[in-house]
Design a protein around this motif. Structure first.
Motif, PDB file in Angstrom:
ATOM      1  N   ILE A  20       6.543  19.418  43.183  1.00 34.82           N
ATOM      2  CA  ILE A  20       6.923  17.842  42.767  1.00 34.82           C
ATOM      3  C   ILE A  20       8.518  17.854  43.039  1.00 34.82           C
ATOM      4  N   GLN A  21       9.559  18.971  43.879  1.00 27.48           N
ATOM      5  CA  GLN A  21      10.383  19.242  44.635  1.00 27.48           C
ATOM      6  C   GLN A  21      10.919  19.521  45.790  1.00 27.48           C
ATOM      7  N   ASP A  22       9.185  19.697  46.516  1.00 28.92           N
ATOM      8  CA  ASP A  22       8.962  20.024  48.002  1.00 28.92           C
ATOM      9  C   ASP A  22       9.840  21.088  48.395  1.00 28.92           C
ATOM     10  N   GLY A  23       9.149  22.074  47.513  1.00 28.58           N
ATOM     11  CA  GLY A  23       9.731  23.580  47.307  1.00 28.58           C
ATOM     12  C   GLY A  23       9.407  24.216  48.914  1.00 28.58           C
ATOM     13  N   VAL A  24       8.356  23.600  49.395  1.00 29.80           N
ATOM     14  CA  VAL A  24       7.908  24.053  51.113  1.00 29.80           C
ATOM     15  C   VAL A  24       8.697  23.647  51.802  1.00 29.80           C
ATOM     16  N   ALA A  25       9.170  22.196  51.760  1.00 30.37           N
ATOM     17  CA  ALA A  25      11.015  21.607  52.596  1.00 30.37           C
ATOM     18  C   ALA A  25      11.688  22.371  52.775  1.00 30.37           C
ATOM     19  N   TYR A  26      11.720  23.176  51.318  1.00 30.99           N
ATOM     20  CA  TYR A  26      12.960  24.473  51.169  1.00 30.99           C
ATOM     21  C   TYR A  26      13.465  25.215  51.724  1.00 30.99           C
ATOM     22  N   ALA A  27      12.175  25.870  51.755  1.00 27.90           N
ATOM     23  CA  ALA A  27      12.204  27.080  51.590  1.00 27.90           C
ATOM     24  C   ALA A  27      12.010  27.118  53.861  1.00 27.90           C
ATOM     25  N   ILE A  28      11.858  26.609  54.083  1.00 25.03           N
ATOM     26  CA  ILE A  28      12.019  26.324  55.656  1.00 25.03           C
ATOM     27  C   ILE A  28      12.501  25.710  55.807  1.00 25.03           C
ATOM     28  N   GLU A  29      14.032  25.108  55.395  1.00 25.13           N
ATOM     29  CA  GLU A  29      14.657  24.739  55.915  1.00 25.13           C
ATOM     30  C   GLU A  29      15.984  25.266  55.910  1.00 25.13           C
ATOM     31  N   THR A  30      15.937  26.459  54.648  1.00 24.68           N
ATOM     32  CA  THR A  30      16.837  27.662  54.040  1.00 24.68           C
ATOM     33  C   THR A  30      16.560  28.403  54.851  1.00 24.68           C
ATOM     34  N   LEU A  31      15.699  28.874  55.073  1.00 23.67           N
ATOM     35  CA  LEU A  31      15.304  29.864  55.816  1.00 23.67           C
ATOM     36  C   LEU A  31      14.922  30.208  56.984  1.00 23.67           C
ATOM     37  N   VAL A  32      14.214  29.005  57.613  1.00 27.61           N
ATOM     38  CA  VAL A  32      14.000  29.378  59.415  1.00 27.61           C
ATOM     39  C   VAL A  32      14.485  28.187  60.320  1.00 27.61           C
ATOM     40  N   LEU A  33      14.644  26.667  60.158  1.00 25.82           N
ATOM     41  CA  LEU A  33      14.904  25.989  60.348  1.00 25.82           C
ATOM     42  C   LEU A  33      16.372  25.832  60.827  1.00 25.82           C
ATOM     43  N   THR A  34      16.250  25.779  62.472  1.00 27.58           N
ATOM     44  CA  THR A  34      17.645  26.051  63.121  1.00 27.58           C
ATOM     45  C   THR A  34      18.202  23.790  62.816  1.00 27.58           C
ATOM     46  N   ARG A  35      19.696  24.136  62.946  1.00 27.46           N
ATOM     47  CA  ARG A  35      20.187  22.647  62.639  1.00 27.46           C
ATOM     48  C   ARG A  35      20.181  21.550  63.873  1.00 27.46           C
ATOM     49  N   ASN A  46       8.650  17.131  53.339  1.00 26.93           N
ATOM     50  CA  ASN A  46       7.807  18.568  53.939  1.00 26.93           C
ATOM     51  C   ASN A  46       6.888  18.381  55.091  1.00 26.93           C
ATOM     52  N   VAL A  47       6.458  16.910  55.731  1.00 30.63           N
ATOM     53  CA  VAL A  47       6.648  16.262  56.975  1.00 30.63           C
ATOM     54  C   VAL A  47       7.268  16.418  57.719  1.00 30.63           C
ATOM     55  N   ARG A  48       8.007  16.976  57.244  1.00 33.09           N
ATOM     56  CA  ARG A  48       9.176  16.546  58.253  1.00 33.09           C
ATOM     57  C   ARG A  48       9.803  17.889  59.147  1.00 33.09           C
ATOM     58  N   ALA A  49       9.395  18.816  57.845  1.00 29.91           N
ATOM     59  CA  ALA A  49       9.953  20.195  57.885  1.00 29.91           C
ATOM     60  C   ALA A  49       8.405  21.448  59.205  1.00 29.91           C
ATOM     61  N   LEU A  50       7.639  20.925  58.153  1.00 25.97           N
ATOM     62  CA  LEU A  50       6.711  21.424  59.520  1.00 25.97           C
ATOM     63  C   LEU A  50       6.539  20.781  60.772  1.00 25.97           C
ATOM     64  N   LYS A  51       6.810  19.629  61.012  1.00 25.00           N
ATOM     65  CA  LYS A  51       7.629  19.044  62.727  1.00 25.00           C
ATOM     66  C   LYS A  51       8.281  20.211  63.278  1.00 25.00           C
TER      67      LYS A  51
END
Length: 283
Positions: free
Chosen positions: A263-278, A24-29
């Motif tokens: 528990i499964q890092d759902g925030v990171a999964y959502a950000i990675e899937t819907l927001v972050l560029t490669r 989650n920290v990596r996704a927020l960064k």
């Protein structure tokens, strides 16, 4: 393009142990790396919201106490909506004769009118804060203990009041009585509490206020949450509304998307899937 991601804390960004995972920290960064930002939207007080962020090496603006106060990146108060003395007295009247614990969130921290023995017993039965792991001393030190008669002598600004009890029947009775108090919002973040704020103090309104202050359009916003106090922001007309995998069924029904559990890092999964560029995903 998403420019602002609003994220609940307990049951959403935080794991059950109260910490933010490395993923989650990596996704927020990663959001920061692509020029976006995240906004914490929590039922917690400002001080309690800062602790897990600091531990993870993160900074963010914070909507706290379900929208009763908004703080900027530097901890400056941007907006506040208080409960009136009339509302607070009405809440106390509605809870008479019920063996409940109060958490009065104010401009000077949290206060309770419980005796320490009652307070400790409530904690030990996992009723006080069932969504995260805390030591009793850690919870005890967050509160000032006062007599009910002292509450209005201290000059406190009341932002949010949590009514805590393990019985759904008791909370249901209280909730029914509270319906007679004008301009009072009643929500919940877990099964053993009712969270009371002014009706204008909602996460959705506070999110809209903050987005407007940053020049962010509704179609540039994503919001993620799991419980009843997230309803106002997950029912907004914005680009993405995301329910956690562990969210209440009522929240899953209104959200446009669903991610994994906390528990499964759902925030990171959502950000990675819907927001972050490669490029940002590899940050």
């Amino acid at each position: 393009m998403i420019r602002l991601v609003a994220i609940d804390m307990d049951g959403t960004l935080l794991r059950p142990d109260g910490h933010i995972s490395e993923r989650n920290v990596r996704a927020l960064k990663g959001l920061k790396a692509m020029g976006a930002e995240f906004l914490i939207c929590t039922g917690r007080s400002y001080i309690d919201a800062l602790e897990p962020l600091k531990e993870a090496g993160l900074r963010a603006p914070v909507v706290c106490m379900n929208g009763a106060a908004v703080y900027d990146w530097d901890g400056r108060l941007m907006d506040e909506i208080r409960l009136s003395e009339r509302q607070v007295r009405g809440i106390l009247d509605c809870c008479q004769k019920e063996d409940i614990i109060f958490d009065f969130m104010t401009d000077r921290g949290s206060y309770t009118t419980a005796g320490e023995a009652q307070f400790r017993a409530c904690f030990e039965r996992n009723v006080l804060l069932p969504m995260a792991e805390f030591t009793y001393e850690g919870v005890r030190d967050r509160f000032s203990f006062v007599e009910e008669g002292q509450l209005f002598e201290l000059g406190l600004a009341f932002y949010k009041i949590s009514v805590i009890h393990e019985s759904q029947e008791v909370l249901g009775r209280i909730k029914e009585r509270l319906s007679g108090i004008a301009e009072l919002a009643v929500a919940s973040s877990f099964a053993t509490n009712l969270e009371l704020t002014h009706s204008y103090a909602q996460k959705g309104r506070a999110l809209a206020f903050y987005a407007s202050s940053r020049g962010v359009r509704p179609d540039e916003i994503m919001a993620i949450g799991d419980s009843e106090n997230d309803y106002s922001m997950l029912s907004m007309d914005i680009k993405y509304t995301v329910a956690m995998g562990n969210a209440m069924e009522s929240i899953k029904r209104i959200a446009r998307c669903q991610t994994r559990s906390n528990i499964q890092d759902g925030v990171a999964y959502a950000i990675e899937t819907l927001v972050l560029t490669r490029e940002a995903r590899a940050y």
